[in-house]
Design a protein around this motif. Structure first.
Motif, short mmCIF file in Angstrom:
data_model
loop_
_atom_site.label_atom_id
_atom_site.label_comp_id
_atom_site.label_asym_id
_atom_site.label_seq_id
_atom_site.Cartn_x
_atom_site.Cartn_y
_atom_site.Cartn_z
N ILE A 152 40.74 29.96 48.58
CA ILE A 152 40.41 30.87 48.55
C ILE A 152 40.58 32.45 49.20
O ILE A 152 40.40 31.38 50.53
CB ILE A 152 38.78 31.03 47.36
N CYS A 210 37.44 36.96 47.93
CA CYS A 210 36.93 36.36 47.10
C CYS A 210 34.79 35.68 47.85
O CYS A 210 33.85 35.94 47.90
CB CYS A 210 37.30 34.83 46.85
N TRP A 227 31.81 37.87 38.57
CA TRP A 227 32.54 36.17 38.54
C TRP A 227 32.10 35.98 36.70
O TRP A 227 30.76 36.61 36.20
CB TRP A 227 31.60 35.07 39.55
N GLU A 281 31.02 28.76 35.17
CA GLU A 281 31.27 28.54 34.17
C GLU A 281 30.31 26.97 33.93
O GLU A 281 29.61 27.21 33.48
CB GLU A 281 32.67 27.35 35.20
N ASP A 301 29.73 26.23 39.58
CA ASP A 301 30.90 27.17 39.36
C ASP A 301 31.08 27.64 38.25
O ASP A 301 31.09 28.49 37.54
CB ASP A 301 31.66 25.80 38.62
N CYS A 348 44.02 31.28 44.44
CA CYS A 348 43.44 30.03 43.49
C CYS A 348 41.88 30.41 43.06
O CYS A 348 42.53 30.27 41.27
CB CYS A 348 42.29 28.46 44.02
N GLY A 349 41.43 31.66 43.04
CA GLY A 349 40.22 31.68 42.38
C GLY A 349 39.08 31.67 41.39
O GLY A 349 38.38 31.67 41.29
N LYS A 350 38.80 30.02 41.36
CA LYS A 350 37.73 28.88 41.14
C LYS A 350 36.65 29.47 42.95
O LYS A 350 37.63 28.49 43.82
CB LYS A 350 38.72 27.90 40.94
N HIS A 401 34.71 30.94 38.38
CA HIS A 401 35.74 31.86 38.12
C HIS A 401 36.22 33.78 38.21
O HIS A 401 34.98 33.77 37.83
CB HIS A 401 36.55 31.03 38.09
N ARG A 402 37.37 33.99 39.24
CA ARG A 402 37.57 35.26 38.47
C ARG A 402 38.85 35.37 38.63
O ARG A 402 39.93 34.76 39.74
CB ARG A 402 37.25 36.06 39.27
#
Lengths: 391, 449
Positions: A288, A292, A302, A305, A242, A253-255, A244-245
């Protein structure tokens, strides 16, 4: 038609699916009610996508039997209904895996979906995360009764990022809903009809939109594949994390999930939930953007996570990731309280494999006394489940 | 000859035009209707026992009473003139020869349903009829039967003709609505039914041409008089388009009391089988309904005479009966090959499947291929069981009735003519050169040479 009469609607409808009764909000579809129970009770869905309005009803894999329409009108429905597009009524009794008619029809639908499918899983990028593959394993037969040439189409690059392999398509229409609802303009659609219906773009138009990449994510089969990932790797050799940015695009959404091998990012996809659908964040589906997805292919782009917890697609998660989420075990309720046991539960017949004995805590080699002593100790501690795992 | 309600004036010189039609008593029903309350007209149609003439035979009055009537939302009446069922050509005749009858019926129906805009969705191949209808609509408009404030009643009604683009599936009511909206003609998933959410998401009634035309005699003669014709729940008259191996193919308006035997053999109707051949089989209601061998066609399984009406034709269910359907009466004589015939139908349904849902999209093509193999003598015994299994898995599992329509002819052919399929498999050489003939399901009626 009788349900059109306006009546006082209770706050929650009681619906019984495969002998399990739950309360759901009025307006919930049978499929979503079944998904809230989980496990085998949830019918498979190839075309329905909860995040896409109007999807569903087409593939017919989610057919269920309605044994009683509602408390007010307990007549059964004459035909099997598509659970993804039928809303529940108070007191409705639904049979999914407990109905032979449903199993039979579903086997038929799977056979129909596969007769013209190339079954080229060994060279298909979708293999390992393909819904048709899962469906085939669960409901398909090992042989085919189809003895004719399969329908084929030419491969086609629709736009710079996506390749369309129409031969594999099951015409779920999901990608057209994505184009309608997420991108600003749809330039592709279904042409022709019947078994020669195909997805295509308008003449000399390419699918070129900031969110077109989501079409790849919603495709249940390998018909729409990521051109930047094609033949680069098998999904089960890559490691999903996982990440994100901060995406400049406000709609994005960026995730996302990055699929890594070492430090190399092989592909980027939206995050999926246990039904293989794009996850929602704060009530919004986490679509997304193409930047991305296709352009940010370095880990430095990125913030990582941690490992993605792969729940449903066991092929990807097998042996590698810590959490192989077990679906809710419903078999006892489904079978009306009858709890089928394994023919021989290793934990019952052997003392050696007692799951409550931590071998690592025993100093030196384990002896029979260790097991005997622990067996007494374990007996008082609570029952193990039928799978031999402690709850 | 039975009383004709729809076609009695169809051959009056110049009846296509307003002046003649009006002189012959046209538009009386509109005059009468405009003085009534809309709800009373619906009640009248209910009392008449009129059943949908498009194929399903659903009571029209009941369908009308389901129409939702929310405040401030338009309602639509759509005439389904997308008559594409093989063997059915009654609507074409009606619209071509007496177009004002349809328009008159539609005005009354629009008034009863409160629809200010009505559409005729016509099959694309009927281009010359489109012109005829448009001319008739223009004439009706000139004479104040359409447009604003019809005949000073305060009721507005506009009518438009829309041509289809050649798809059988657009005869399915929700596909028709999609097509009318300018979209791909895919059937919608029901519910919601069109009566709640139809054209442009507004309550809509879709009726067949013949159904709407039948509103005119119901208004003129009264519901009781209309219901007195016919028998049981099959009231009024029905147009039958007879074709195949008969001496006099064409359109017949029948009251539903005559027997099938009379219909085929009497000179008033089909006039018997040509060239002294015997009757082998018949599809009594358009290509979608089950085929019946002669013995089951003429008498029911109980040994009664089969009559040309909804109940009698479906007597015995699909095991020994068939359906009234749309009234496309296709007769096959002893020279016809049932396997070839079934293959032709399967080819049609494969070509016309919209491809939206999997069982129909894939199953129709599969059945066609197997049937072609059997017809060409390349089939195996197991193929017959396979065919049966495929049709069983299509039927009832699709979005719209096209799946059922594709499955039923195959099922009925295997059910009643299994020996002919087996003969094709066992005699691969012979089946290409000669015919299976009659065998045990021969016409039990002696036909003088």
């Amino acid at each position: 038609m009788a349900e059109e009469v306006k009546k006082e609607t209770p706050a929650a409808f009681k619906v019984t699916i495969d002998n399990i009764t739950i309360d759901v909000a009025p307006g919930t579809t049978i499929l979503n009610a079944a998904r809230s129970i989980g496990g085998d009770v949830a019918p498979p869905a190839m075309c329905y996508y909860s995040k896409l309005e109007g999807s569903g009803g087409k593939c017919r894999t989610c057919l269920v039997e309605v044994a009683a329409g509602s408390t007010a009108d307990p007549r059964p429905m004459p035909k099997l209904v598509a659970s993804c597009r039928t809303t529940v009524m108070d007191g409705m009794i639904v049979k999914n895996i407990t109905s032979e008619k449903v199993t039979d029809a579903r086997n038929g639908v799977v056979e129909f979906l596969l007769i013209n499918h190339p079954l080229d899983c060994p060279i298909c990028d979708q293999a390992g995360e393909c819904h048709l593959q899962d469906l085939g394993y669960e409901h398909g037969k090992e042989g085919t009764r189809y003895q004719f040439a399969r329908r084929t189409f030419k491969r086609e690059d629709i736009g710079p990022y996506i390749q369309l392999h129409m031969t594999r398509c099951i015409l779920c229409y999901r990608c057209t809903y994505v184009a309608d609802q997420i991108t600003n303009k749809r330039v592709h659609g279904i042409v022709d009809r019947g078994d020669h219906a195909a997805i295509s773009t308008y003449i000399s138009r390419a699918v070129d939109n900031d969110f077109s990449g989501n079409m790849i994510d919603v495709c249940p089969v390998g018909a729409l594949t990521d051109r930047t990932f094609r033949f680069k790797n098998r999904v089960w050799f890559t490691k999903p994390v996982d990440a994100h940015r901060d995406c400049e695009n406000p709609e994005c959404c960026g995730k996302a999930t990055l699929w890594l091998r070492g430090e190399e990012v092989f592909r980027v996809t939206a995050r999926k939930d246990q039904w293989g659908e794009v996850q929602s964040f704060d009530g919004k589906p986490g679509w997304i953007c193409n930047t991305c997805r296709f352009d940010k292919k370095e880990t430095k782009d990125w913030t990582i996570e941690g490992q993605t917890l792969v729940a449903r697609h066991s092929v990807i998660g097998a042996n590698k990731y810590k959490k192989l989420e077990m679906p809710a075990e419903t078999i006892k309720e489904v079978m009306n309280g009858r709890d089928p046991k394994l023919m021989m539960n290793i934990h019952n017949v052997s003392e050696v494999n007692n799951p409550n004995i931590q071998l690592s805590e025993i100093e030196g080699p384990a002896h029979s006394e260790d097991f005997n002593r622990s067996a007494e100790h374990v007996a008082g501690e609570g029952e193990s489940t039928q799978w031999g795992m402690k709850k | 000859m039975a009383k004709k309600l729809l076609l009695d004036k169809a051959h009056v010189e110049g009846i296509r035009h307003y002046d003649v039609y009006r002189r012959e008593g046209g538009y009386r029903s509109v005059e009468k209707a405009l003085k009534m309350q809309p709800a009373d007209i619906v009640e009248e149609v209910k009392k008449s026992g009129l059943r949908g003439r498009g194929g399903a035979g659903f009571p029209t009055g009941m369908k009308w009473s389901f129409l939702a009537k929310p405040e401030g939302v338009a309602r639509y009446l759509v005439c389904n003139a997308d008559e594409s069922e093989p063997g059915t050509f009654k609507d074409r005749y009606l619209m071509e020869f007496i177009p004002h009858l349809l328009i008159e019926g539609m005005i009354v129906s629009s008034f009863a349903l409160g629809s200010n805009t009505s559409y005729i969705y016509i099959r694309g191949e009927y281009d010359w009829i489109t012109d005829i209808l448009e001319e008739a609509i223009a004439e009706a408009k000139q004479n104040g039967w359409l447009g604003k404030n019809i005949q000073g009643s305060g009721f507005d009604c506009e009518m438009y003709v829309q041509r289809g683009a050649g798809a059988y599936i657009c005869g399915e009511e929700t596909a028709l609505i999609e097509s009318l909206e300018g979209k791909r003609g895919n059937p919608r998933i029901k519910p919601p039914f069109p009566a709640i959410k139809g054209l442009y998401d507004c309550p809509t009634v879709v009726n067949n041409v013949e159904t709407l035309a039948a509103i005119v005699p119901i208004m003129n003669e009264g519901a009781e008089a209309y219901a007195a014709i016919g028998v049981g729940k099959s009231t009024g008259t029905k147009l039958i388009s007879a074709c195949g191996n008969i001496n006099k193919p064409g359109i017949y308006e029948i009251d539903m009391t005559i027997s099938v035997e009379e219909f085929i053999y009497s000179d008033e109707y089909c006039g018997g089988i040509p060239n002294g051949k015997k009757l082998k089989a018949c599809i009594p209601g358009g290509s979608s309904v089950p085929i019946l061998p002669a013995n089951l066609l003429l008498t029911t399984a109980k040994g009664e005479k089969r009559l040309m009406n909804y109940e009698s034709l479906s007597d015995g269910g699909f095991a020994t009966g068939s359906m009234m359907g749309s009234g496309g009466f296709i007769v096959l004589d002893e020279d016809q090959c049932v396997v070839r015939h079934t293959y032709t139908l399967a080819r049609f349904y494969r070509h016309e499947s919209c491809g939206q849902c999997s069982p129909c999209r894939e199953g129709t093509g599969w059945m066609e291929k197997i049937l072609l193999n059997i017809e060409q003598g390349k089939g195996q015994m197991s193929d017959i069981d396979l065919l049966w299994d495929i049709q069983r898995k299509i039927e009832g599992n699709t979005i719209c009735p096209l799946g059922d329509a594709a499955a039923w002819p195959v099922a009925a052919a295997i059910r009643h003519f299994r020996d002919e399929f087996e003969w094709h498999v066992l005699n691969p050489e012979k089946c290409l050169k000669e015919n299976f003939g009659l065998r045990h399901y021969a016409d039990p009626i002696h036909v003088p040479a």
